[in-house]
Design a protein around this motif. Sequence first.
Motif, PDB file in Angstrom:
ATOM      1  N   GLU A 118       0.342  -1.094  -0.141  1.00 30.45           N
ATOM      2  CA  GLU A 118       0.128  -0.083  -0.356  1.00 30.45           C
ATOM      3  C   GLU A 118       0.816   0.976  -0.221  1.00 30.45           C
ATOM      4  N   ILE A 119       2.129   1.593   0.719  1.00 30.38           N
ATOM      5  CA  ILE A 119       3.352   2.314   0.539  1.00 30.38           C
ATOM      6  C   ILE A 119       3.644   2.853  -0.705  1.00 30.38           C
ATOM      7  N   ARG A 120       4.252   1.226  -1.098  1.00 29.97           N
ATOM      8  CA  ARG A 120       4.137   1.681  -2.692  1.00 29.97           C
ATOM      9  C   ARG A 120       4.020   2.228  -3.873  1.00 29.97           C
ATOM     10  N   ARG A 121       2.214   1.543  -3.532  1.00 26.87           N
ATOM     11  CA  ARG A 121       1.752   1.946  -4.492  1.00 26.87           C
ATOM     12  C   ARG A 121       1.194   3.514  -4.179  1.00 26.87           C
ATOM     13  N   PHE A 122       1.247   4.592  -3.114  1.00 27.51           N
ATOM     14  CA  PHE A 122       1.376   5.516  -2.236  1.00 27.51           C
ATOM     15  C   PHE A 122       2.224   6.231  -3.231  1.00 27.51           C
ATOM     16  N   ALA A 123       3.601   6.145  -2.574  1.00 25.22           N
ATOM     17  CA  ALA A 123       4.400   6.549  -3.830  1.00 25.22           C
ATOM     18  C   ALA A 123       4.315   6.285  -4.864  1.00 25.22           C
ATOM     19  N   ARG A 124       4.423   5.279  -5.543  1.00 22.53           N
ATOM     20  CA  ARG A 124       4.582   5.310  -7.130  1.00 22.53           C
ATOM     21  C   ARG A 124       3.744   6.717  -7.390  1.00 22.53           C
ATOM     22  N   ARG A 125       2.265   6.868  -7.187  1.00 15.95           N
ATOM     23  CA  ARG A 125       1.262   7.846  -7.280  1.00 15.95           C
ATOM     24  C   ARG A 125       1.441   8.911  -7.542  1.00 15.95           C
ATOM     25  N   TYR A 126       1.877   9.274  -5.902  1.00 20.18           N
ATOM     26  CA  TYR A 126       2.323  10.344  -5.537  1.00 20.18           C
ATOM     27  C   TYR A 126       3.688  11.417  -5.753  1.00 20.18           C
ATOM     28  N   LEU A 127       4.966  10.490  -5.124  1.00 19.60           N
ATOM     29  CA  LEU A 127       5.996  10.245  -4.994  1.00 19.60           C
ATOM     30  C   LEU A 127       6.916  10.637  -7.045  1.00 19.60           C
ATOM     31  N   ALA A 128       6.207   9.400  -7.181  1.00 19.07           N
ATOM     32  CA  ALA A 128       7.231   9.627  -8.573  1.00 19.07           C
ATOM     33  C   ALA A 128       7.060  10.434  -9.756  1.00 19.07           C
ATOM     34  N   PRO A 129       5.960  11.146 -10.431  1.00 20.25           N
ATOM     35  CA  PRO A 129       5.540  11.851 -10.595  1.00 20.25           C
ATOM     36  C   PRO A 129       6.976  12.629 -10.488  1.00 20.25           C
ATOM     37  N   LEU A 130       6.832  13.550  -9.269  1.00 23.47           N
ATOM     38  CA  LEU A 130       8.378  14.073  -9.003  1.00 23.47           C
ATOM     39  C   LEU A 130       9.635  13.937  -9.528  1.00 23.47           C
ATOM     40  N   LEU A 131      10.362  13.265 -10.532  1.00 21.18           N
ATOM     41  CA  LEU A 131      11.510  12.311 -11.115  1.00 21.18           C
ATOM     42  C   LEU A 131      10.684  12.502 -12.645  1.00 21.18           C
ATOM     43  N   ARG A 132       9.660  12.765 -13.006  1.00 19.98           N
ATOM     44  CA  ARG A 132       9.674  13.056 -14.529  1.00 19.98           C
ATOM     45  C   ARG A 132      10.137  14.398 -15.099  1.00 19.98           C
ATOM     46  N   ARG A 133      10.861  14.011 -15.813  1.00 19.03           N
ATOM     47  CA  ARG A 133      11.318  15.087 -16.814  1.00 19.03           C
ATOM     48  C   ARG A 133       9.772  15.868 -17.331  1.00 19.03           C
ATOM     49  N   PRO A 134       9.688  17.234 -16.955  1.00 16.88           N
ATOM     50  CA  PRO A 134       8.526  18.265 -17.542  1.00 16.88           C
ATOM     51  C   PRO A 134       8.563  17.635 -19.511  1.00 16.88           C
ATOM     52  N   VAL A 135       7.420  17.745 -19.655  1.00 16.12           N
ATOM     53  CA  VAL A 135       7.548  17.936 -21.221  1.00 16.12           C
ATOM     54  C   VAL A 135       7.075  19.311 -21.754  1.00 16.12           C
TER      55      VAL A 135
END
Length: 215
Positions: A198-215
């Motif tokens: 459950e923590i992993r799903r939370f982090a994937r949804r809310y934290l992982a986008p912080l590491l994506r380069r803007p398009v």
Amino acid sequence: MTSGNVEQLPSDPVVTELLGGIPEPDSVAAKIVDAAIAEFTEYGIKRVGIDNIARRAGIHRVTIYRHFHGKDEIVTAAAITWSQRFFIRISQMVTDAPTVEERFVNGFALALHGLRAEPLVRRILGADPEFALPYLTTEGGQTLAAVRMFFAVQLRWFFGPEDDTEIDVDGAAELAARLGLSFLMTPDSHFELDDVDEIRRFARRYLAPLLRRPV
């Protein structure tokens, strides 16, 4: 990065500043910090005094004052030292993640879930959370900075310096650290974070986008 040796971490001014306060292995100061960690794990922070730490370390209390100005300084050193050891273990557990996002997500999930199970953390949060709170969130912010540091160093191991203009590595690391400490201190939440998945799903949804380069 697979090593548990902090000296092999990438150079970072915050790393240098924080690790400068960690005693050298096998030194008297390290013996004092290890004794303090053991005492805090067994009794919590509030009930432990200098005499308890000295007795556990097998030294005279005067010796402690040759290395530390008082209990507050020992608590801070113990918190940073313990955090260093804990997060090195976490970094070793996520080293095979296929992408930096997965490493970040898994690191956050394993860290929060693992902290909840740690005897030291359970003792402190159960015995005297109001006493521990200043050491986690203030006192110069060193404990929070230590947690942020380990996330940031892990991310920079994958992202080159040129990526800092596109990805706010320090910002992502600080948000992860602050969220993790908040969920640790106040577990009641709208989000379901009872297990590592459950923590992993939370982090994937809310934290992982912080590491994506803007398009």
